[in-house]
Design a protein around this motif. Structure first.
Motif, mmCIF file in Angstrom:
data_model
loop_
_atom_site.group_PDB
_atom_site.id
_atom_site.type_symbol
_atom_site.label_atom_id
_atom_site.label_comp_id
_atom_site.label_asym_id
_atom_site.label_seq_id
_atom_site.Cartn_x
_atom_site.Cartn_y
_atom_site.Cartn_z
ATOM 1 N N VAL A 25 0.966 -1.264 0.106
ATOM 2 C CA VAL A 25 -0.046 -0.148 0.004
ATOM 3 C C VAL A 25 0.991 1.220 -0.158
ATOM 4 N N VAL A 26 0.517 2.214 -0.887
ATOM 5 C CA VAL A 26 1.144 3.628 -0.779
ATOM 6 C C VAL A 26 0.310 4.535 -0.660
ATOM 7 N N ARG A 27 0.886 5.705 -0.431
ATOM 8 C CA ARG A 27 -0.081 6.962 -0.460
ATOM 9 C C ARG A 27 -0.227 7.545 -1.680
ATOM 10 N N PHE A 28 -1.538 7.665 -2.190
ATOM 11 C CA PHE A 28 -1.714 7.982 -3.665
ATOM 12 C C PHE A 28 -2.836 9.268 -3.682
ATOM 13 N N ASP A 29 -2.462 10.121 -4.621
ATOM 14 C CA ASP A 29 -3.450 11.323 -4.848
ATOM 15 C C ASP A 29 -4.121 10.787 -6.093
ATOM 16 N N SER A 30 -5.394 10.394 -6.109
ATOM 17 C CA SER A 30 -6.354 9.757 -7.188
ATOM 18 C C SER A 30 -6.967 11.178 -7.907
ATOM 19 N N GLY A 31 -6.583 12.147 -7.563
ATOM 20 C CA GLY A 31 -6.957 13.555 -8.293
ATOM 21 C C GLY A 31 -7.837 14.459 -7.226
ATOM 22 N N ASP A 32 -7.988 13.911 -6.196
ATOM 23 C CA ASP A 32 -8.669 15.052 -5.163
ATOM 24 C C ASP A 32 -7.521 15.876 -4.415
ATOM 25 N N GLY A 33 -6.433 15.533 -4.562
ATOM 26 C CA GLY A 33 -5.410 16.171 -3.568
ATOM 27 C C GLY A 33 -5.189 15.799 -2.291
ATOM 28 N N ILE A 34 -5.837 14.665 -2.146
ATOM 29 C CA ILE A 34 -5.533 13.873 -0.782
ATOM 30 C C ILE A 34 -4.808 12.571 -1.067
ATOM 31 N N LEU A 35 -3.538 12.585 -0.359
ATOM 32 C CA LEU A 35 -2.900 11.321 -0.222
ATOM 33 C C LEU A 35 -3.616 10.282 0.783
ATOM 34 N N THR A 36 -3.929 9.329 -0.155
ATOM 35 C CA THR A 36 -4.845 8.018 0.557
ATOM 36 C C THR A 36 -4.163 6.942 0.588
ATOM 37 N N PRO A 37 -4.023 6.124 1.803
ATOM 38 C CA PRO A 37 -3.255 4.637 1.486
ATOM 39 C C PRO A 37 -4.089 3.960 0.353
ATOM 40 N N THR A 38 -3.376 3.374 -0.602
ATOM 41 C CA THR A 38 -4.152 2.720 -1.466
ATOM 42 C C THR A 38 -3.228 1.585 -2.022
ATOM 43 N N PRO A 39 -3.824 0.404 -2.056
ATOM 44 C CA PRO A 39 -3.079 -0.899 -2.620
ATOM 45 C C PRO A 39 -2.234 -0.522 -4.016
ATOM 46 N N VAL A 40 -1.073 -0.951 -4.234
ATOM 47 C CA VAL A 40 -0.299 -0.716 -5.414
ATOM 48 C C VAL A 40 -1.069 -1.320 -6.592
ATOM 49 N N LYS A 41 -1.457 -2.499 -6.595
ATOM 50 C CA LYS A 41 -2.159 -3.311 -7.595
ATOM 51 C C LYS A 41 -3.334 -2.444 -8.032
ATOM 52 N N LEU A 42 -4.121 -1.919 -7.232
ATOM 53 C CA LEU A 42 -5.344 -1.196 -7.513
ATOM 54 C C LEU A 42 -4.809 -0.030 -8.446
ATOM 55 N N ILE A 43 -3.757 0.761 -8.059
ATOM 56 C CA ILE A 43 -3.432 1.823 -8.806
ATOM 57 C C ILE A 43 -2.768 1.390 -10.174
ATOM 58 N N ALA A 44 -2.012 0.389 -10.185
ATOM 59 C CA ALA A 44 -1.502 -0.125 -11.636
ATOM 60 C C ALA A 44 -2.656 -0.172 -12.296
ATOM 61 N N LEU A 45 -3.640 -1.199 -11.842
ATOM 62 C CA LEU A 45 -4.767 -1.479 -12.868
ATOM 63 C C LEU A 45 -5.683 -0.445 -13.389
ATOM 64 N N ALA A 46 -5.748 0.433 -12.488
ATOM 65 C CA ALA A 46 -6.240 1.965 -12.990
ATOM 66 C C ALA A 46 -5.524 2.581 -13.872
ATOM 67 N N GLU A 47 -4.054 2.676 -13.617
ATOM 68 C CA GLU A 47 -3.337 3.473 -14.522
ATOM 69 C C GLU A 47 -3.294 2.808 -15.956
ATOM 70 N N TYR A 48 -3.225 1.434 -16.048
ATOM 71 C CA TYR A 48 -3.497 0.735 -17.171
ATOM 72 C C TYR A 48 -4.532 1.121 -17.998
ATOM 73 N N LEU A 49 -5.757 1.046 -17.339
ATOM 74 C CA LEU A 49 -6.939 1.656 -17.894
ATOM 75 C C LEU A 49 -6.879 3.104 -18.453
ATOM 76 N N GLU A 50 -6.224 3.836 -17.930
ATOM 77 C CA GLU A 50 -5.989 5.279 -18.340
ATOM 78 C C GLU A 50 -4.964 5.066 -19.606
ATOM 79 N N THR A 51 -4.433 4.137 -19.858
ATOM 80 C CA THR A 51 -3.503 4.032 -21.082
ATOM 81 C C THR A 51 -4.200 3.486 -22.527
ATOM 82 N N ILE A 52 -5.255 2.876 -22.026
ATOM 83 C CA ILE A 52 -6.129 2.365 -23.343
ATOM 84 C C ILE A 52 -7.339 3.031 -23.631
ATOM 85 N N GLN A 53 -7.403 4.562 -23.385
ATOM 86 C CA GLN A 53 -8.429 5.419 -23.654
ATOM 87 C C GLN A 53 -8.217 5.736 -25.095
ATOM 88 N N ARG A 54 -9.440 5.754 -25.675
ATOM 89 C CA ARG A 54 -9.257 6.324 -27.257
ATOM 90 C C ARG A 54 -9.819 7.581 -27.238
#
Length: 139
Positions: free
Chosen positions: A110-139
């Motif tokens: 788990v790392v502290r991650f800002d998902s866009g709301d300006g708040i660093l929240t403890p977040t699973p690394v795997k969840l971040i990696a999956l969401a960031e991958y989904l961002e890369t497949i946007q058309r």
């Protein structure tokens, strides 16, 4: 003599730091694409368009994950995507049709991650990696 004791002290700190680094167990980098292929592609399809082999089991068409940003005025909705994956906003009860639990994504580092709301929240690394991958497949 004074310079020698400073050298010995610095050398001791260096050894201490090296020893601590050796004790820390660093996890290998997490691949969002691999997580997607293992957990999501069966329903959402290899390209994320909702056409996976299990998509037909749902009464409603599955969302096209490549248009998440387009459906959000061109901005990838990181926080909403992460909440959907981890089940926070789902609210589905056992037995209801919907996205399955993704509990395995919540395990591990788990790392502290800002998902866009300006708040660093403890977040699973795997969840971040999956969401960031989904961002890369946007058309």
């Amino acid at each position: 003599m004074h310079a020698r004791s400073i050298f010995i002290s610095l050398a001791g700190f260096g050894l201490l730091g090296a020893g601590l680094a050796a004790c820390m167990q660093l996890s290998p980098p997490v691949s969002g694409q691999a997580l997607y292929e293992e957990n999501c592609a069966v329903c959402h399809g290899p390209g994320g368009r909702g056409d996976g082999p299990a998509a037909g089991a749902y009464s409603q068409p599955l969302p096209d994950l490549t248009t998440l940003a387009a459906r959000n005025d061109g901005t990838f909705p990181m926080r909403q995507v992460m909440s959907k994956i981890d089940g926070y906003t789902r609210g589905a009860r056992v037995g209801e049709e919907g996205m399955p639990e993704m509990g395995a994504l919540l395990e591990g580092d788990v790392v502290r991650f800002d998902s866009g709301d300006g708040i660093l929240t403890p977040t699973p690394v795997k969840l971040i990696a999956l969401a960031e991958y989904l961002e890369t497949i946007q058309r």
